[in-house]
Write an enzyme that holds these catalytic residues in place. Structure first.
Site, mmCIF file in Angstrom:
data_model
loop_
_atom_site.group_PDB
_atom_site.id
_atom_site.type_symbol
_atom_site.label_atom_id
_atom_site.label_comp_id
_atom_site.label_asym_id
_atom_site.label_seq_id
_atom_site.Cartn_x
_atom_site.Cartn_y
_atom_site.Cartn_z
ATOM 1 C CE LYS A 1 -3.489 2.247 2.737
ATOM 2 N NZ LYS A 1 -4.448 2.311 3.631
ATOM 3 C CD GLU B 1 9.186 -6.129 7.245
ATOM 4 O OE1 GLU B 1 8.957 -4.946 6.469
ATOM 5 O OE2 GLU B 1 9.039 -6.379 8.598
ATOM 6 N N GLY C 1 -4.830 -1.816 4.838
ATOM 7 C CA GLY C 1 -4.208 -2.978 4.262
ATOM 8 C C GLY C 1 -5.022 -4.460 4.671
ATOM 9 N NE ARG C 2 -6.523 -3.486 10.767
ATOM 10 C CZ ARG C 2 -5.856 -2.357 10.852
ATOM 11 N NH1 ARG C 2 -4.674 -2.365 10.224
ATOM 12 N NH2 ARG C 2 -6.386 -1.454 11.459
ATOM 13 C CD GLU D 1 -1.920 -4.343 11.306
ATOM 14 O OE1 GLU D 1 -2.655 -4.109 10.398
ATOM 15 O OE2 GLU D 1 -0.734 -4.685 11.347
ATOM 16 C CG HIS E 1 -5.797 -35.837 17.057
ATOM 17 N ND1 HIS E 1 -6.059 -37.039 17.557
ATOM 18 C CD2 HIS E 1 -6.892 -35.819 15.840
ATOM 19 C CE1 HIS E 1 -7.023 -37.526 16.910
ATOM 20 N NE2 HIS E 1 -7.562 -36.798 16.131
ATOM 21 C CE LYS F 1 5.716 -1.294 9.944
ATOM 22 N NZ LYS F 1 4.596 -0.566 9.208
#
Ligand code: F6P
Length: 551
Positions: free
Chosen positions: A212, A218, A274-275, A360, A391, A511
Site C-alpha cells: 500500500k 520487508e 491493508g487488512r 491489528e 489432536h 519498525k
C-alpha cells in the site's frame, strides 16, 4: 450523528451494568439447562445470511441476552456508525480517513463522491484493468521478455499485502488454473525469497509487488532481491523489469522510483486499510489464479454480507451479533482468546489471516477520544484446521481452566478426494461442538461403567460456547461472505469499545527501532553502544561476534 461517542466509557452505561447482572444470572445455569428450558431456542439463535447458515444456539445466552447486547450497541450508536462507515465518513479518526472496503464490492451503493473521488467508478476501472491483465496472462498473451508464458506468479508483500492473497489463493486452489504456480514471499528472512528463486525460472516468472505504502522494508528488500535475480539472468533484455514486474500500491511515485512503470501498476486508495484490502487490487494474484469471473463471484460473497449489514435490524444482523458476542465473552466472562477452527484443509491460513484482521484492528487501549480504556478490548485470535487441532490443543478447550469461545466452520461438500471422508470430517466438527457445549457428567460416566475414582479426570464440564458456521462448499462466494462476516464483527466490537479499528500505530515503533539498529549491527568498526540498554547492547555485541564483526 452522535457516533463516535466522545468522553463516555461503555462501562459507565446502564446497558453495560445490565449485562454485568445478566452474566451473573447466566453463570448460575449452563447450556444443558438453557436448551431444556427453551424448546424454541433454535428459532431465535440460527440465521441464514448470504450463502452461510449460522448457529448461535450453543452460546451462553438467552434470547434476552441478545436484547441486552443490542441495547448496548444502540447506546454506542452502532447503527449510526455503520452508516458512517458505509457512506465514507472519516471514521478512521487518527489517520483522518474514510473506511470504504465495502465500496470494493459494490461501490455503486455510494450516493456520491467521497473526498472528491467517485469511488464506484474508480473501483470498477481498476477491476477492469486487473481483468484485462489477468485474462492476458492466463491466455499466455502477456508473456515474459523472452516470449515465454508465465508459469510462476510470485506475490511479494507483507501483512495485509500478503495474508489475504495467500490465504485466499490456498483456499480456492481447487478453482484455480493449475498451470501456473503462485508463491508468496513476505518474511525478510533471506531463505524465504531464496526458496522461491530455487523453484522458479526467471524467464517464466511474474513478480507482483504489493505494498500500500510502497515503503515497507520487508517488501522492498525482497522486491530488490527479485529484481537483481531477474536481471542477473535476463539483464540483456531492456524490458526485463517491465515485462516481469507489476505493482499494486497507492503510491505511484515510489512505484515508479523502484523502476516499475505505472502502466504496470494497479492502484487502490487510502480509504482501504491493508487488512481490509484482499478484495482490492491487492487480490491480483488471486485473480490470476482463479480468473476474473470467479473473482467477481468472490466479491459477490462480500456484497451479500454488506447488504445484510446495511439492511437488517440489529436484532437479526449476524455480523453485528457475532461482534456483540465477542464483547459478551471478552468483557463479561473475561475470555482472553477466540479460537477459529475451520474444518477445511484449504482454510489452513484463515486463522492467520484473521489474526491481522482482528488483532491489528482491535488491539488498542486508547479510545478515539484519547481516553485510556477501563475495560478489555480485542481478544487473541488463533486456530488450526480441524481435525488436526483436535489432536493438539482441544484438550485445553474441553477441560482447561480458561473459557475460549470457538468458531467452527463446517462444509457439507468436499473439494475433492474420497467423498466419504467428508462425513467423518463433518462428524468430528459437529461432535466437538456437542462435547464442548454439553460435556459429560458423573451420572453418564457411571452409566458407562467408569469407576468412581476415575470420574473427576474424565468429567467433561461442557458449557463452552461455540458458533457454528455451515456452508454447502468452500466456493469463492462463500469465502467472500465468510471474510465480510468477520470484518463487520470486528467493526462492531470496535464501536462498542470506542476505539479506532482502522489504524495500527502500535506497529510503528518496532519498525523505527529496527532501522536504527541495522547500521549498528553492520558497521565496519565497533559501534558505540552507550545509548542502548544493557540487554540490547549485549545482544548486539553477541550478534556481531557471531557474524565475525569487530565488537
Ligand atoms: O506493519 C503493519 C502494516 O502497516 C499493515 O497494516 C500492512 O498491511 C502491512 O504493514 C504492509 O504494509 P504495505 O502494504 O504498505 O507494505
Amino acid at each position: 450523528m452522535p457516533y463516535p461517542v466522545i468522553g463516555v466509557s461503555p462501562r459507565q452505561l446502564p446497558e453495560w451494568a445490565a449485562l454485568v447482572g445478566h452474566a451473573k444470572e447466566l453463570a448460575k445455569t449452563d447450556l444443558r439447562h438453557l436448551f431444556a428450558e427453551d424448546p424454541g431456542r433454535l428459532a431465535w439463535s440460527t440465521f441464514e445470511v448470504g450463502p452461510l447458515h449460522i448457529d448461535l444456539s450453543k452460546h451462553l445466552i438467552r434470547q434476552e441476552t441478545l436484547v441486552l447486547l443490542e441495547n448496548l450497541a444502540r447506546a454506542r450508536f452502532l447503527p449510526d456508525a455503520i452508516t458512517a462507515m458505509l457512506t465514507g465518513e472519516h471514521i478512521n479518526v487518527s489517520e483522518d480517513r474514510a473506511v470504504l472496503h465495502t465500496a470494493l464490492r459494490n461501490g455503486a451503493n455510494l450516493a456520491g463522491p467521497v473526498d472528491g473521488i467517485d469511488v464506484g467508478v474508480e473501483v470498477e476501472k481498476v477491476l477492469t484493468r486487473m481483468e484485462q491483465f489477468a485474462r492476458a496472462v492466463r491466455a499466455n498473451q502477456r508473456v515474459g521478455c523472452t516470449g515465454k508464458p508465465f508459469t510462476a506468479i510470485v506475490n511479494i508483500g507483507i501483512g495485509g499485502s500478503d495474508l489475504g492473497p495467500a490465504m485466499v489463493t490456498k483456499a480456492l486452489y481447487d478453482f484455480s488454473d493449475k498451470s501456473r504456480a503462485v508463491y508468496f514471499v513476505s518474511n525478510i528472512d533471506p531463505i524465504a525469497i531464496d526458496e522461491v528463486f530455487n523453484r522458479c525460472d526467471p524467464e517464466t516468472t511474474l513478480f507482483v509487488v504489493v505494498s500500500k505504502t510502497f515503503g515497507t522494508l520487508e517488501t522492498l528488500t525482497n522486491a530488490k532481491a527479485a529484481r537483481q535475480w531477474l536481471l542477473k539472468a535476463l539483464g540483456e533484455h531492456e524490458d526485463a523489469v517491465e515485462k516481469h514486474f507489476v505493482a499494486v500500491s497507492t503510491n505511484a511515485d515510489l512505484v515508479s522510483s523502484f523502476g516499475i512503470d505505472t502502466e504496470n501498476m494497479f492502484g487502490f486508495w487510502d480509504f482501504i486499510g491493508g487488512r481490509y484490502s484482499v478484495d482490492s487490487a491487492v487480490g491480483l494474484a488471486i485473480m490470476l489464479a482463479i480468473g476474473p469471473e470467479r473473482f467477481r463471484s468472490f466479491l459477490r460473497g462480500f456484497a451479500s454480507i454488506d447488504q445484510h449489514l446495511r439492511e437488517t435490524p440489529l436484532s437479526h444482523n449476524v455480523p453485528v451479533l457475532l461482534g456483540l458476542l465477542a464483547v459478551w465473552y471478552r468483557n463479561f466472562f473475561g475470555a482472553q482468546s477466540q479460537a477459529i477452527l475451520p474444518y477445511s484443509q484449504r482454510l489452513a491460513r484463515f486463522p492467520a489471516y484473521l489474526q491481522q484482521l482482528t488483532m491489528e484492528s482491535n488491539g488498542k487501549s486508547v479510545r478515539i477520544d484519547g481516553a485510556t480504556v477501563d475495560y478489555d478490548t480485542g481478544a487473541v485470535y488463533w486456530g488450526e484446521p480441524g481435525t488436526d487441532g483436535q489432536h493438539a490443543f482441544y484438550q485445553l478447550l474441553h477441560q482447561g481452566t480458561v473459557l475460549i469461545p470457538a468458531d467452527f466452520i463446517l462444509f457439507a461438500e468436499p473439494l475433492g478426494g474420497p467423498d466419504a471422508q467428508q462425513d467423518l470430517l463433518f462428524a468430528n466438527g459437529l461432535a466437538q461442538t456437542r462435547a464442548l457445549a454439553f460435556g459429560r457428567d458423573d451420572a453418564e460416566l457411571e452409566e458407562l461403567g467408569v469407576p468412581a475414582q476415575l470420574r473427576p479426570a474424565r468429567r467433561m464440564p461442557g458449557n463452552r460456547p461455540t458458533t457454528t458456521i455451515l456452508a454447502q462448499r468452500l466456493t469463492p462466494e462463500v469465502l467472500g461472505a465468510l471474510i465480510a462476516l468477520y470484518e463487520h464483527s470486528v467493526f462492531t466490537q470496535g464501536v462498542i469499545w470506542g476505539i479506532d479499528s482502522f489504524d495500527q500505530w502500535g506497529v510503528e515503533l518496532g519498525k523505527e527501532l529496527a532501522s536504527e539498529l541495522v547500521p549498528i549491527l553492520t558497521s565496519a568498526g565497533a559501534p558505540v553502544l552507550d545509548p542502548f540498554d544493557t540487554s540490547t547492547a549485549d545482544l548486539v555485541s553477541r550478534y556481531r561476534h557471531m557474524r565475525g564483526r569487530p565488537t
